[in-house]
Design a protein around this motif. Structure first.
Motif, PDB file in Angstrom:
ATOM      1  N   TYR A   1       0.825  -1.032   0.072  1.00  0.00           N
ATOM      2  CA  TYR A   1      -0.068   0.129  -0.007  1.00  0.00           C
ATOM      3  C   TYR A   1       0.891   1.364   0.008  1.00  0.00           C
ATOM      4  N   GLY A   2       2.236   1.161  -0.392  1.00  0.00           N
ATOM      5  CA  GLY A   2       2.918   2.260  -0.651  1.00  0.00           C
ATOM      6  C   GLY A   2       3.185   3.259   0.892  1.00  0.00           C
ATOM      7  N   MET A   3       3.176   2.093   1.876  1.00  0.00           N
ATOM      8  CA  MET A   3       3.411   2.709   3.260  1.00  0.00           C
ATOM      9  C   MET A   3       4.988   3.078   3.445  1.00  0.00           C
ATOM     10  N   PHE A   4       5.243   4.134   3.992  1.00  0.00           N
ATOM     11  CA  PHE A   4       6.427   4.685   4.497  1.00  0.00           C
ATOM     12  C   PHE A   4       6.314   5.361   5.663  1.00  0.00           C
ATOM     13  N   THR A   5       7.500   5.815   6.541  1.00  0.00           N
ATOM     14  CA  THR A   5       7.214   6.464   7.664  1.00  0.00           C
ATOM     15  C   THR A   5       6.256   7.581   7.729  1.00  0.00           C
ATOM     16  N   ALA A   6       6.287   8.823   6.889  1.00  0.00           N
ATOM     17  CA  ALA A   6       5.317   9.626   6.883  1.00  0.00           C
ATOM     18  C   ALA A   6       4.090   9.356   6.823  1.00  0.00           C
ATOM     19  N   ALA A   7       3.670   8.388   5.854  1.00  0.00           N
ATOM     20  CA  ALA A   7       2.203   7.713   5.850  1.00  0.00           C
ATOM     21  C   ALA A   7       1.782   6.944   7.349  1.00  0.00           C
ATOM     22  N   GLU A   8       2.772   6.404   7.749  1.00  0.00           N
ATOM     23  CA  GLU A   8       2.346   5.723   8.956  1.00  0.00           C
ATOM     24  C   GLU A   8       2.067   6.668  10.230  1.00  0.00           C
ATOM     25  N   PHE A   9       2.930   7.800  10.165  1.00  0.00           N
ATOM     26  CA  PHE A   9       2.810   8.664  11.492  1.00  0.00           C
ATOM     27  C   PHE A   9       1.492   9.643  10.809  1.00  0.00           C
ATOM     28  N   ALA A  10       1.244   9.796   9.767  1.00  0.00           N
ATOM     29  CA  ALA A  10       0.130  10.672   9.201  1.00  0.00           C
ATOM     30  C   ALA A  10      -1.230  10.067   9.746  1.00  0.00           C
TER      31      ALA A  10
ATOM     32  N   PRO B   1      10.417  13.365  14.325  1.00  0.00           N
ATOM     33  CA  PRO B   1      10.400  12.598  13.031  1.00  0.00           C
ATOM     34  C   PRO B   1       9.098  13.273  12.324  1.00  0.00           C
ATOM     35  N   PHE B   2       8.268  13.763  12.761  1.00  0.00           N
ATOM     36  CA  PHE B   2       7.067  14.646  12.324  1.00  0.00           C
ATOM     37  C   PHE B   2       6.598  15.699  13.340  1.00  0.00           C
ATOM     38  N   SER B   3       6.127  16.907  13.059  1.00  0.00           N
ATOM     39  CA  SER B   3       5.665  17.881  13.435  1.00  0.00           C
ATOM     40  C   SER B   3       4.616  17.471  14.716  1.00  0.00           C
ATOM     41  N   PHE B   4       3.831  16.450  14.217  1.00  0.00           N
ATOM     42  CA  PHE B   4       2.778  16.212  15.272  1.00  0.00           C
ATOM     43  C   PHE B   4       3.283  15.479  16.589  1.00  0.00           C
ATOM     44  N   GLU B   5       4.380  14.964  16.249  1.00  0.00           N
ATOM     45  CA  GLU B   5       4.671  13.919  17.312  1.00  0.00           C
ATOM     46  C   GLU B   5       5.189  14.797  18.677  1.00  0.00           C
TER      47      GLU B   5
ATOM     48  N   THR C   1      -5.050  21.528  15.043  1.00  0.00           N
ATOM     49  CA  THR C   1      -4.998  22.132  13.827  1.00  0.00           C
ATOM     50  C   THR C   1      -3.633  21.696  12.920  1.00  0.00           C
ATOM     51  N   ALA C   2      -3.623  22.211  11.634  1.00  0.00           N
ATOM     52  CA  ALA C   2      -2.401  22.071  10.816  1.00  0.00           C
ATOM     53  C   ALA C   2      -1.551  23.207  11.406  1.00  0.00           C
ATOM     54  N   GLU C   3      -2.159  24.218  11.713  1.00  0.00           N
ATOM     55  CA  GLU C   3      -1.297  25.354  12.076  1.00  0.00           C
ATOM     56  C   GLU C   3      -0.523  25.213  13.431  1.00  0.00           C
ATOM     57  N   SER C   4      -1.049  24.380  14.377  1.00  0.00           N
ATOM     58  CA  SER C   4      -0.254  24.063  15.515  1.00  0.00           C
ATOM     59  C   SER C   4       0.916  23.157  15.191  1.00  0.00           C
ATOM     60  N   MET C   5       0.616  22.191  14.199  1.00  0.00           N
ATOM     61  CA  MET C   5       1.642  21.208  13.930  1.00  0.00           C
ATOM     62  C   MET C   5       2.743  22.093  13.092  1.00  0.00           C
ATOM     63  N   ALA C   6       2.325  23.090  12.168  1.00  0.00           N
ATOM     64  CA  ALA C   6       3.358  23.911  11.449  1.00  0.00           C
ATOM     65  C   ALA C   6       4.398  24.653  12.273  1.00  0.00           C
ATOM     66  N   HIS C   7       3.445  25.095  13.533  1.00  0.00           N
ATOM     67  CA  HIS C   7       4.297  25.864  14.588  1.00  0.00           C
ATOM     68  C   HIS C   7       5.375  25.017  14.949  1.00  0.00           C
ATOM     69  N   VAL C   8       5.036  23.645  15.426  1.00  0.00           N
ATOM     70  CA  VAL C   8       6.313  23.098  15.819  1.00  0.00           C
ATOM     71  C   VAL C   8       7.544  23.084  14.807  1.00  0.00           C
ATOM     72  N   ALA C   9       7.242  22.791  13.392  1.00  0.00           N
ATOM     73  CA  ALA C   9       8.142  22.497  12.476  1.00  0.00           C
ATOM     74  C   ALA C   9       8.768  23.698  12.397  1.00  0.00           C
ATOM     75  N   ALA C  10       8.283  24.914  12.419  1.00  0.00           N
ATOM     76  CA  ALA C  10       8.859  25.944  12.237  1.00  0.00           C
ATOM     77  C   ALA C  10       9.713  26.336  13.287  1.00  0.00           C
ATOM     78  N   THR C  11       9.404  26.112  14.640  1.00  0.00           N
ATOM     79  CA  THR C  11      10.155  26.317  15.808  1.00  0.00           C
ATOM     80  C   THR C  11      11.617  25.485  15.554  1.00  0.00           C
ATOM     81  N   ILE C  12      11.535  24.251  15.324  1.00  0.00           N
ATOM     82  CA  ILE C  12      12.526  23.099  15.376  1.00  0.00           C
ATOM     83  C   ILE C  12      13.330  23.772  14.082  1.00  0.00           C
ATOM     84  N   ARG C  13      12.725  23.956  12.813  1.00  0.00           N
ATOM     85  CA  ARG C  13      13.541  24.509  12.091  1.00  0.00           C
ATOM     86  C   ARG C  13      14.345  25.719  11.952  1.00  0.00           C
ATOM     87  N   ASN C  14      13.900  26.742  13.001  1.00  0.00           N
ATOM     88  CA  ASN C  14      14.407  27.960  13.382  1.00  0.00           C
ATOM     89  C   ASN C  14      15.354  27.926  14.040  1.00  0.00           C
TER      90      ASN C  14
END
Ligand SMILES: [Zn+2]
Lengths: 145, 389
Positions: free
Chosen positions: B127-136, B286-290, B149-162
């Motif tokens: 089914y074409g699974m890989f980590t991003a799909a598993e965590f999604a 591994p992914f923002s939501f985590e 929300t997508a915004e809260s997850m994006a804020h995590v990613a932005a914070t770490i990437r910054n």
């Protein structure tokens, strides 16, 4: 508009093991099978020797009604390998008998995917002649078994 | 009162080699050796001070240094390997243990996702699974249950990437800064995860040296102690459907969606502290939501409150619970199958020492380092501190 279809490329096919051979043989006969516990009546998947609910070894194979609802979904745009056509929509389905199955949604647009959507199994013979279960939307679920 | 399980152990050396998308001229063995020698030197020790090694590649060091016979474990992963080294020292099986791992040259054809993201298994591979799909699939369930929300997850990613953007040692140094809109504007990988919400791939090595707590006096750096640890597993990663409600047979709130909860409880209990005592959260990313999930699982906030929690100003530099301060797997490095798992521990040690060039949390005395994630059905926890437990 993108209608989701089963994958027909040279995707990896399952390598059945001692636990799972019965499951895949069922798929080849267009029959979705799971294991029912003689101790607690619970349902088990993936194929095992111990009940997922009570850890009893009293498991018997049973044919599933093949219907369920979407428990979770994702739309994949970056394929795991180039053999997969995107977008594709992996889903976890809660089957009417109470077990969870990983599959993919077909027969609708990816935007239609939602948690709680009623779905029904269909079988597709694809890569290497192997038959995989997929799920398409249906109007509503039959009463739960 | 009985003795703390890690009373006799200290972490005395840590080292990250250079991390990069590609480390020309290196292979996994050569970069791991560089990491091992770096950690031994950081501790102020010599190769022949080592009498135990953890990790399949660390055995190379064992042979080359002719330091054997020595105690050896094959444990390849992050925190469990560190705990195993600590246990070996605590039990007297070894007195100074090298933990080392590295990766180079194994993933340079990028038409497929990285090999460690695509475990071959009959129930997922087709089914074409890989980590991003598993965590999604886990994240989507949480969004459905709690309105995350997508915004809260994006804020995590932005914070770490910054955090990585300002860190000269990060692979993605200077590539930002990022806003929530930048994250949400990047291409979709596996809904709800956009490209910038996912771990990167790179090459590098990392290593740690642990020794007996009664040997730390003459060493180069101040010792860092293990206040507590735990490892939560539900079974093999990426082989079965990732279901939020999996498990819970022994205790209804110990479902796979909150994997790491029991490990955190055990770690906090051993340390005699709680989430409010943590100064820096070196959480695995591994992914923002985590990160949202971990704050809930570990008891920093209630179930379903993680989205609001990360939006409340606590995770940024200067916040109450700064996260993943070197840039994590999203920006600092993701050097293969296991390197990045150790790097949360390495960063936790650097935070307690007070030696981080960027992102140093002033006066940090307790760091919480983690590894794993819900999509992989495991999460490990380690509490690090300045004071000997
Ligand atoms: Zn049972």
């Amino acid at each position: 508009m993108t209608m989701l279809l089963p994958q027909d490329g040279s995707i990896p096919v399952p390598q059945p093991g001692a636990f799972s051979r019965n499951y895949w043989e069922g798929c080849a006969e267009h029959e979705l099978r799971f294991q029912r516990c003689g101790q607690c009546n619970g349902a088990t998947h993936t194929p095992a020797v111990l009940c997922a609910v009570c850890a009893s070894p009293a498991l018997e194979w049973e044919r599933s009604a093949g219907i369920g609802e979407i428990y979770s979904w994702t739309v994949v745009w970056r394929p795991a390998t180039p053999a997969f056509v995107v977008p594709y929509v992996p889903i976890v389905v809660t089957m009417a008998e109470g077990w969870h199955l990983l599959s993919a949604l077909v027969g609708c647009e990816p935007e239609a995917a939602e948690i709680g959507m009623a779905v029904e199994v269909e079988f597709h013979r694809g890569a290497e002649g192997f038959t995989l279960p997929y799920f398409h939307p249906v109007e509503k679920l039959l009463p739960k078994a | 009162m009985s003795k703390h399980p890690f009373h006799d152990v200290a972490i005395v050396g840590v080292h990250n080699t250079r991390q990069a998308r590609v480390l020309e001229g290196h292979d996994a063995r050569s970069i791991t050796m560089e990491g091992a020698l770096g950690a031994i030197s950081d501790a102020g020790l010599e190769p022949r001070d080592i009498d135990g090694v953890v990790g399949s590649l660390a055995s190379d060091f064992l042979f080359q240094s002719r330091v054997g016979p020595a105690w050896r474990s094959l444990s390849p992963l992050g925190i469990p390997a560190v705990l195993e080294a600590a246990m070996a020292i605590g039990c007297g099986l070894a007195s100074t243990v090298l933990v080392a791992t590295g990766e180079a040259g194994s993933y340079r054809q990028h038409d497929s996702t990285a090999p460690w993201t695509r475990p071959t298994n009959e129930f997922v591979a087709s089914y074409g699974m890989f980590t991003a799909a598993e965590f999604a699939l886990m994240a989507r369930r949480h969004m459905h249950m709690y309105g995350t929300t997508a915004e809260s997850m994006a804020h995590v990613a932005a914070t770490i990437r910054n955090n990585g953007h300002v860190n000269p040692e990060a692979v993605y140094f200077g590539k930002g800064p990022f806003t929530i809109d930048d994250i949400l504007g990047s291409r979709m990988i596996a809904d709800p995860f956009h490209l910038l919400e996912c771990a990167t791939t790179s090459e590098g090595a990392t290593a740690l040296v642990l020794t007996r707590a009664d040997r730390v006096e003459d060493l180069a750096k101040p010792p860092v102690y293990i206040l507590g640890g735990g490892t939560d597993y539900y079974g093999p990663a990426y082989q079965h459907p990732p279901v939020w409600d999996l498990g819970g047979n022994r205790r209804s709130d110990l479902v796979a969606g909150y994997v790491g909860r029991q490990a955190a409880e055990e770690a906090f209990a051993a340390a005699g502290i709680g989430p409010d005592d943590v100064d820096v959260c070196e959480f695995y990313d591994p992914f923002s939501f985590e990160l949202i999930r971990q704050f809930e699982a570990f008891g920093f906030c209630g179930e379903g409150e993680g989205g609001d929690f990360v939006m409340s100003g606590v995770i940024e530099p200067g916040g109450r619970f700064p996260i993943t301060t070197d840039g994590g797997t999203m920006s600092f490095s993701h050097g293969g199958a296991s390197v990045q798992l150790f790097q949360r521990v390495v960063r936790g040690v650097q935070q307690i020492r007070g030696e981080c060039v960027t992102g140093q949390v002033g006066g940090a005395e307790v760091a919480m380092s983690t590894g794993g994630g819900s999509g992989a059905l495991f999460t490990d926890v380690l509490l690090l501190g300045k004071d000997r437990p």
